[in-house]
Design an enzyme around this catalytic site. Sequence first.
Site, PDB file in Angstrom:
ATOM      1  N   LYS A 146     -76.250 -46.349  63.802  1.00  0.00           N
ATOM      2  CA  LYS A 146     -75.202 -46.598  62.804  1.00  0.00           C
ATOM      3  C   LYS A 146     -74.790 -45.300  62.107  1.00  0.00           C
ATOM      4  O   LYS A 146     -73.613 -45.024  61.896  1.00  0.00           O
ATOM      5  CB  LYS A 146     -75.693 -47.633  61.773  1.00  0.00           C
ATOM      6  CG  LYS A 146     -75.846 -49.025  62.368  1.00  0.00           C
ATOM      7  CD  LYS A 146     -76.494 -50.017  61.397  1.00  0.00           C
ATOM      8  CE  LYS A 146     -76.672 -51.361  62.111  1.00  0.00           C
ATOM      9  NZ  LYS A 146     -77.180 -52.431  61.236  1.00  0.00           N
ATOM     10  N   GLN A 185     -81.214 -53.053  56.224  1.00  0.00           N
ATOM     11  CA  GLN A 185     -81.557 -53.391  57.610  1.00  0.00           C
ATOM     12  C   GLN A 185     -82.664 -54.440  57.640  1.00  0.00           C
ATOM     13  O   GLN A 185     -83.686 -54.310  56.967  1.00  0.00           O
ATOM     14  CB  GLN A 185     -81.972 -52.113  58.359  1.00  0.00           C
ATOM     15  CG  GLN A 185     -82.182 -52.287  59.856  1.00  0.00           C
ATOM     16  CD  GLN A 185     -80.893 -52.522  60.641  1.00  0.00           C
ATOM     17  OE1 GLN A 185     -79.787 -52.255  60.163  1.00  0.00           O
ATOM     18  NE2 GLN A 185     -81.009 -53.032  61.845  1.00  0.00           N
ATOM     19  N   ASP A 235     -72.205 -56.298  55.904  1.00  0.00           N
ATOM     20  CA  ASP A 235     -72.958 -57.096  56.882  1.00  0.00           C
ATOM     21  C   ASP A 235     -72.474 -58.543  56.903  1.00  0.00           C
ATOM     22  O   ASP A 235     -72.782 -59.291  57.837  1.00  0.00           O
ATOM     23  CB  ASP A 235     -74.455 -57.114  56.508  1.00  0.00           C
ATOM     24  CG  ASP A 235     -75.284 -56.171  57.353  1.00  0.00           C
ATOM     25  OD1 ASP A 235     -74.857 -55.841  58.476  1.00  0.00           O
ATOM     26  OD2 ASP A 235     -76.376 -55.769  56.886  1.00  0.00           O
TER      27      ASP A 235
HETATM   28  N1  L34 Z   1     -78.859 -55.886  57.889  1.00  0.00           N
HETATM   29  N2  L34 Z   1     -79.924 -56.045  59.925  1.00  0.00           N
HETATM   30  C1  L34 Z   1     -78.794 -55.914  59.229  1.00  0.00           C
HETATM   31  N3  L34 Z   1     -77.581 -55.817  59.820  1.00  0.00           N
HETATM   32  C2  L34 Z   1     -77.477 -55.852  61.168  1.00  0.00           C
HETATM   33  O1  L34 Z   1     -76.269 -55.837  61.750  1.00  0.00           O
HETATM   34  C3  L34 Z   1     -78.638 -55.941  61.933  1.00  0.00           C
HETATM   35  N4  L34 Z   1     -78.629 -55.903  63.310  1.00  0.00           N
HETATM   36  C4  L34 Z   1     -79.584 -56.728  64.042  1.00  0.00           C
HETATM   37  C5  L34 Z   1     -80.977 -56.417  63.459  1.00  0.00           C
HETATM   38  N5  L34 Z   1     -80.989 -56.280  62.010  1.00  0.00           N
HETATM   39  C6  L34 Z   1     -79.869 -56.071  61.272  1.00  0.00           C
HETATM   40  C7  L34 Z   1     -78.340 -54.799  64.035  1.00  0.00           C
HETATM   41  O2  L34 Z   1     -77.842 -53.795  63.550  1.00  0.00           O
HETATM   42  C8  L34 Z   1     -79.412 -56.229  65.460  1.00  0.00           C
HETATM   43  N6  L34 Z   1     -78.684 -54.976  65.342  1.00  0.00           N
HETATM   44  C9  L34 Z   1     -78.417 -54.096  66.415  1.00  0.00           C
HETATM   45  C10 L34 Z   1     -77.749 -52.898  66.235  1.00  0.00           C
HETATM   46  C11 L34 Z   1     -77.533 -52.023  67.285  1.00  0.00           C
HETATM   47  C12 L34 Z   1     -77.968 -52.342  68.540  1.00  0.00           C
HETATM   48  C13 L34 Z   1     -78.632 -53.539  68.748  1.00  0.00           C
HETATM   49  C14 L34 Z   1     -78.858 -54.396  67.694  1.00  0.00           C
HETATM   50  C15 L34 Z   1     -77.751 -51.365  69.632  1.00  0.00           C
HETATM   51  O3  L34 Z   1     -77.258 -50.284  69.414  1.00  0.00           O
HETATM   52  N7  L34 Z   1     -78.173 -51.682  70.855  1.00  0.00           N
HETATM   53  C16 L34 Z   1     -78.080 -50.797  72.004  1.00  0.00           C
HETATM   54  C17 L34 Z   1     -79.441 -50.326  72.430  1.00  0.00           C
HETATM   55  C18 L34 Z   1     -80.162 -49.560  71.417  1.00  0.00           C
HETATM   56  C19 L34 Z   1     -81.616 -49.325  71.820  1.00  0.00           C
HETATM   57  O4  L34 Z   1     -81.850 -48.380  72.594  1.00  0.00           O
HETATM   58  O5  L34 Z   1     -82.477 -50.102  71.406  1.00  0.00           O
HETATM   59  C20 L34 Z   1     -77.463 -51.565  73.152  1.00  0.00           C
HETATM   60  O6  L34 Z   1     -76.974 -50.920  74.077  1.00  0.00           O
HETATM   61  O7  L34 Z   1     -77.516 -52.796  73.130  1.00  0.00           O
END
Ligand code: L34
Length: 293
Positions: free
Chosen positions: A52, A96, A119
């Site tokens: 982020k 988070q 959020d």
């Molecule tokens: N407050 N908590 C709050 N807001 C959110 O919007 C989240 N979320 C979820 C967990 N807790 C939170 C996220 O940010 C899930 N989440 C999230 C954010 C980014 C990615 C996955 C979940 C992401 O970038 N995924 C990548 C892989 C990253 C890695 O290597 O792990 C992808 O390609 O899916």
Amino acid sequence: MQLLDGKKLAAEMKLEIASEVAQFKAEGGKNPHLATILVGHDGASETYVSGKIKACAEVGIKSTLVRFEDNIVEKDLMEKIRELNNDADIDGLIVQLPLPVHISEQNITEAIDIRKDVDGFHPMNIGRMVIGMPSYISATPAGILEIIKRYNISTSGKTCVVVGRSNIVGKPISILLSRKGYPGDATVVVCHSKTQNLKDVTIQADILIAALGQPEFIKADMVKEGAVVIDVGITRIRSELTKSGWKLLGDVKFDEVAPKCSYITPVPGGVGLLTVIALLKNTVLSAKRIIYP
Ligand code: L34
């Protein structure tokens, strides 16, 4: 089968957001500013939060990270939230999740100023979303809608089956896809752990959204030929085959399901990346005072 390419979409959308931010600043608008609170050192949270922060920098959004150890007490966390709520330079404020068990996620969520709740987790924003008033839509469901829109996937009259009923994904996406208009007007069915004969339900889906958090739960025999499959799950599994020592699994058994689909999102590289983009968009909406003038 076509891949719903989150990486490509995210790159495209970052350019759009960057130019929107640049234009806003050129017209005398403030520099959008996101504050993120991260408690503890959970590996997944560290990764998501650094994603982020990096994305903010890429589009010209200022960001501030506030870290606490996981023994912080709720009162102290509240105090910080109050301070950031009152800081006129902060447009968006997120905490988070997950939080340590001794802290109430509900109390924390409710403490955030609804105008800074990018959020979209505050009950007020969720309630407004449900009845179609202007509100922040949480990043993961907003990211799913963005994928549907950008790939012109039709939703009107389609049967959409959502597996999972969490507050941050299953519940909101089921409401959003049954709303009037596009993307919406779908016939939505919500399934969960008490659903009987789950496979008989999922096999009906024109659009199948898997958000239950169980790796590779959705198998080929649960998916209709030609379905659109959106995989929201992301579980870390130890692996000796990768450099990081981890591999990521979605809720869908990709290799066997993909050949049956018209479209499918990969994990990683799908919904998660759009979650980050949706957060950027909400932060810009806040800086521009669009939802709450
Ligand atoms: N407050 N908590 C709050 N807001 C959110 O919007 C989240 N979320 C979820 C967990 N807790 C939170 C996220 O940010 C899930 N989440 C999230 C954010 C980014 C990615 C996955 C979940 C992401 O970038 N995924 C990548 C892989 C990253 C890695 O290597 O792990 C992808 O390609 O899916």
